[in-house]
Enzyme design. Structure first.
Site, PDB file in Angstrom:
ATOM      1  N   ARG A 193      12.504  -8.875   3.161  1.00  0.00           N
ATOM      2  CA  ARG A 193      12.628  -7.481   2.742  1.00  0.00           C
ATOM      3  C   ARG A 193      13.726  -6.721   3.492  1.00  0.00           C
ATOM      4  O   ARG A 193      13.897  -6.875   4.688  1.00  0.00           O
ATOM      5  CB  ARG A 193      11.287  -6.783   2.981  1.00  0.00           C
TER       6      ARG A 193
ATOM      7  N   ARG B   1      -9.549   1.366   9.551  1.00  0.00           N
ATOM      8  CA  ARG B   1      -9.005   0.071   9.921  1.00  0.00           C
ATOM      9  C   ARG B   1     -10.087  -0.835  10.514  1.00  0.00           C
ATOM     10  O   ARG B   1      -9.845  -2.014  10.734  1.00  0.00           O
ATOM     11  CB  ARG B   1      -7.888   0.296  10.962  1.00  0.00           C
TER      12      ARG B   1
ATOM     13  N   ARG C 246       0.375  -9.261  13.119  1.00  0.00           N
ATOM     14  CA  ARG C 246      -0.247  -8.131  12.405  1.00  0.00           C
ATOM     15  C   ARG C 246      -1.281  -8.621  11.406  1.00  0.00           C
ATOM     16  O   ARG C 246      -2.301  -7.977  11.184  1.00  0.00           O
ATOM     17  CB  ARG C 246       0.842  -7.300  11.698  1.00  0.00           C
TER      18      ARG C 246
ATOM     19  N   ARG D 217      13.544  -4.157   8.883  1.00  0.00           N
ATOM     20  CA  ARG D 217      12.696  -3.706   9.979  1.00  0.00           C
ATOM     21  C   ARG D 217      12.659  -4.757  11.061  1.00  0.00           C
ATOM     22  O   ARG D 217      12.529  -5.940  10.780  1.00  0.00           O
ATOM     23  CB  ARG D 217      11.270  -3.469   9.468  1.00  0.00           C
TER      24      ARG D 217
ATOM     25  N   LYS E  89       0.832  -1.213   0.000  1.00  0.00           N
ATOM     26  CA  LYS E  89       0.000   0.000   0.000  1.00  0.00           C
ATOM     27  C   LYS E  89       0.863   1.258   0.000  1.00  0.00           C
ATOM     28  O   LYS E  89       0.611   2.189  -0.758  1.00  0.00           O
ATOM     29  CB  LYS E  89      -0.929   0.026   1.235  1.00  0.00           C
TER      30      LYS E  89
END
Ligand code: ZN
Length: 215
Positions: free
Chosen positions: A128, A89, A173, A162, A15
């Site tokens: 990532r 959300r 999540r 991260r 996103k």
């Protein structure tokens, strides 16, 4: 033409990446909750002071406050329109956003669901890393860091992962997303506003699918 859209999808669906493209190429304004909270405090606006108080007291920022911040941003206007990224959300937030837009005589032009396969998503996220200098995104599987150890965009040599890109926290999540946010897909489908794109394609392919939705 002004276009207001919601980008919907699980964490890691891309996103943010697509929102950045829309900002660069269509002059849209990205409204992400975290950025809005930081901006508001920095601006010292009435809502900003409220946010600062709430956060200083260690309390959660309520939907009312976030809606208030969104109202401030919408009132500032944007020639290209707005991208809602990470908001709404929950279903109550979706209702509140709908009321706000109605009240301002504005509308949502599209809700774009970025569809991803869960297993592929877990692989994509845990693989990532980003360039510490320019933020270019790499992926061990699909776009590895160049063999010379230098960022292909800026030549930087520092790369970071991260901390929350590990599998356990990602599954956490994802669970949050499925419990609270994924019902929005049915909600906007029923309103006739939902479009879906394949979020797992190459960045430019996803961008093209989104462009086709926006017309
Ligand atoms: Zn770089």
């Amino acid at each position: 033409m002004t276009t207001n859209i919601i980008l919907l999808g699980p964490p890691g669906a891309g996103k943010g990446t697509q929102a950045r493209k829309l900002v660069e190429e269509r002059g849209m304004v990205q409204l992400s909750t975290g950025d809005m909270l930081r901006d508001a405090q920095a601006s010292g606006s009435a809502m900003g002071k409220k946010v600062a108080e709430v956060m200083a007291a260690g309390q959660l920022v309520t939907d009312d406050i976030v809606i208030g911040l969104i109202r401030e941003k919408l009132e500032q206007g944007s020639e290209g329109g707005f991208i809602f990224d990470g908001f709404p959300r929950t279903l109550p937030q979706a209702d509140a956003l709908g009321e706000l837009l109605d009240g301002m005589g504005a509308k949502l032009d599209a809700v774009i669901e970025m569809q991803v396969d869960d297993e592929a998503l877990v692989q994509r996220i845990t693989a990532r890393s980003t360039c510490g200098d320019c933020g270019e995104v790499y992926n061990d599987i699909t776009k590895p860091i160049p063999a010379d150890g230098k960022c292909s965009n800026c030549g930087g040599t520092e790369f970071k992962r991260r901390a929350d890109d590990n599998e356990d926290s990602l599954r956490q999540r994802l669970m949050e997303y499925y419990k609270k946010t994924s019902p929005l897909i049915g909600y906007y489908y029923a309103k006739g506003q939902l479009s879906s794109v394949n979020g797992l394609g190459e960045i430019d392919a996803v961008k093209a699918e989104i462009a086709a939705v926006l017309g």
